[in-house]
Write an enzyme that holds these catalytic residues in place. Structure first.
Site: not given
Length: 607
Positions: A257, A182
């Protein structure tokens, strides 16, 4: 050539052929719309599960549960601070044996998605970074800074030695490897991402690499040429649109995710999300041919002092609790939940023709261990090691200490009333005057000051400071030192001349205990209990204040009456028939000498 030599040569050739036959390599590639395993479309139905959050002895059982829910893949981070706890000293043994974790997954028929980025977030101490990086002058994590890249390279090559041979193109079961984590939520330096890619390849990760980011950050965080996976959304049309926009107009489509639940932090209600809110969404994603990684499938427990914390300019300091139950399909102890059952039904609809799910393993038995007596104790001021002396207070990092506690001691002149202020306290302090507790300061509430009335004469001042977990997400990764990070002031005057005692509590075996006696200061207590059979259990700490529990040398994690977690999960794997030892470090309620067990957890009670 003699007959003996000829036979030996034949045996060697035969053995070599057999070994080559056993090592079946696979191909895992990308088409414009799907993943391709050995040339055939493959939909990953993956669940995240972290090896350090589950006892090694239970890895296989958890993986059988994954298969029973219909998962074909397991995702895991690799945690730098576990594997290089001190600079240059690597540890891949015991619960850190990530290669064995991957191999067991293969034996259980599961593929693996590997996430070995030096930064993991994961509600984990310092986002996975080892504390000692902060001692490298000028080092800047998640950047092109030279010292950081040097340490990063050393680490990732060690990881590569362990795991690169287990990639699918080398006969293993690791399908893909994620670089960074991320990153788009933190920065947007594509050259930095290219360095990540190069370091991974040099470490032996020559398979399929990818990045992952939430939708709003994916433009910053993806690297052209690599699959740009998306996190946190599950609308099929939106998932495909975002990935196409960042991957040359094509797929495959992967939600790296997918969140069917959330984590907890001290002082806030336990987070739960009804399974029914997610079954339709899971069905639509799988129906659209999108691959997913469920974060978390099984959370487990953040043992020891390895929890992280959240903090930014808009939110208070929020250290996470020890339970990482996460309201996941598999609960903290590894049992199937209602969410597990409903998700299993959805996944069963999407299985390849002719495939059926294995039966669900039975729930694990539990016991309640009641009336555990702790009849021995040692006051915190009686077990101090050799001090480090300095004019001003030193941080944990300056003391080369990673986790746990530091006791700051000095002597001041009394006969005064005034405000004691700990500038930039990180994170929690028990204040003692002449050996007796007089108050606490808690960073969560922005507390750094307390009014004290000091008796006449020379006064002993002790400040027991706890690292509640380094920040694991956001801009404050670079401001993560612990302890008293600036100065101590009383009545407006700086206090000098400190003795600092490191209390990392990485073991409790060397403490000299005596029969318990009443004290008004932090104390370590010891007891035993005897079992005729072993099973999972929970230690109920509701009558206690704040501290840490060890059973048979295993650190079960922190407890804190503030909640929401009131119990500590004690796995059967760490118990034994006969005598078991228990040690409790209690900061606030020194007079409590017994505790009870429970067959069920208490994770939703605030005090």
């Amino acid at each position: 050539m003699t007959i003996k030599k000829a036979l030996l040569l034949s045996f060697i050739l035969f053995s070599h052929i057999c070994l080559k036959a056993q090592k079946v390599t696979h191909s895992f590639t990308l088409s414009d719309s799907s993943f391709m395993l050995d040339g055939k479309p493959f939909q990953m139905i993956s669940g995240e599960m972290h090896y350090p959050r589950v006892p090694r002895e239970a890895w296989r059982a958890r993986m059988k549960m994954a298969k029973a829910m219909g998962l074909n893949t397991i995702g895991t981070y690799v945690f730098w601070n576990l594997h290089e706890p001190q600079k240059g000293k690597f540890d891949f043994s015991g619960n850190n044996d990530v290669a064995e974790f991957v191999k067991i997954a293969k034996e259980e028929g599961l593929w693996v998605i590997l996430r070995p980025s030096p930064y993991v977030c994961a509600e984990w101490e310092f986002g996975g970074y080892p504390y000692w990086l902060q001692n490298e002058r000028g080092l800047v994590v998640r950047s092109k800074e030279e010292k950081y890249l040097k340490e990063y390279e050393t680490y990732i090559k060690e990881v590569g030695r362990q795991l690169a041979p287990l990639q699918v193109n080398h006969g293993g079961n690791i399908l893909m490897i994620q670089i960074e984590n991320e990153y788009g939520s933190y920065g947007g330096d594509k050259d930095y991402l290219k360095i990540n890619q190069r370091l991974f390849k040099e470490a032996g990760f020559d398979g399929l690499l990818y990045t992952c980011d939430p939708p709003e950050a994916i433009a910053n965080g993806h690297l052209p040429g690599l699959l740009a996976a998306v996190n946190g959304i599950d609308n099929p049309g939106r998932v495909k649109k975002i990935i196409r926009e960042n991957h040359g107009g094509k797929g495959p489509f992967y939600v790296a995710e997918w969140y069917p639940a959330w984590f907890d932090w001290w002082g806030t209600a336990h987070h739960t999300v009804p399974a029914e809110n997610y079954t339709g969404r899971l069905d639509s994603v799988l129906s659209a041919g999108i691959s997913i990684n469920m974060y978390m499938f099984h959370g487990g427990t953040t043992r020891g002092f390895m929890n992280g914390a959240n903090y930014d300019d808009k939110h208070p300091f929020e250290p996470q609790i020890s339970s990482y139950d996460y309201d996941a399909p598999l609960d903290e102890a590894g049992n199937a939940t209602h969410k597990f059952m409903l998700f299993r039904k959805v996944i069963a609809k999407h299985l390849p023709v002719g495939m059926t799910l294995p039966p669900i393993p039975a729930a694990k038995p539990t016991i309640a261990i009641n009336n555990i007596k702790l009849n021995e104790s040692a006051g915190i001021l009686d077990i101090l090691p050799k001090p480090v002396l300095n004019k001003t207070p030193l941080t944990f990092e300056a003391l080369n200490q990673d986790y746990g506690f530091v006791l700051y001691h000095t002597t001041v002149t009394g006969g005064k009333t005034g405000i004691l202020k700990l500038n930039e306290l990180r994170d929690y302090a028990v204040i003692m005057v002449n050996g007796k507790r007089v108050g606490v300061l808690d960073r969560r509430h922005k507390q750094d000051s307390i009014k004290l009335t000091l008796p006449v004469g020379k006064v002993r001042l002790d400040l027991l400071v706890e690292n509640l977990g380094r920040i694991n997400f956001g801009p404050y990764l670079l401001k993560n030192k612990k302890g008293i990070t600036e100065s101590v002031v009383f009545n407006g005057k700086v206090i000098y001349n400190w003795a600092m005692y490191s209390l990392p509590f990485n073991r409790v075996s060397g403490i000299a205990f005596k029969p318990a006696k009443a004290v008004n200061s932090p104390v370590v207590k010891k007891g035993t209990f005897t079992l005729s059979k072993v099973a999972d259990t929970y230690l109920n700490m509701e009558g206690w204040g704040k501290g840490v529990v060890w059973v048979n040398g295993h650190n079960l994690g922190r407890y804190w009456s503030t909640g929401p977690q009131q119990t500590l999960y004690l796995p059967a794997e760490w118990l034994k028939k006969g005598r078991n030892d228990i040690v409790v470090l209690e900061l606030l309620k020194s007079d409590v000498n017994s505790l009870n067990g429970s067959k069920t957890p208490v994770l939703n009670k605030l005090q």
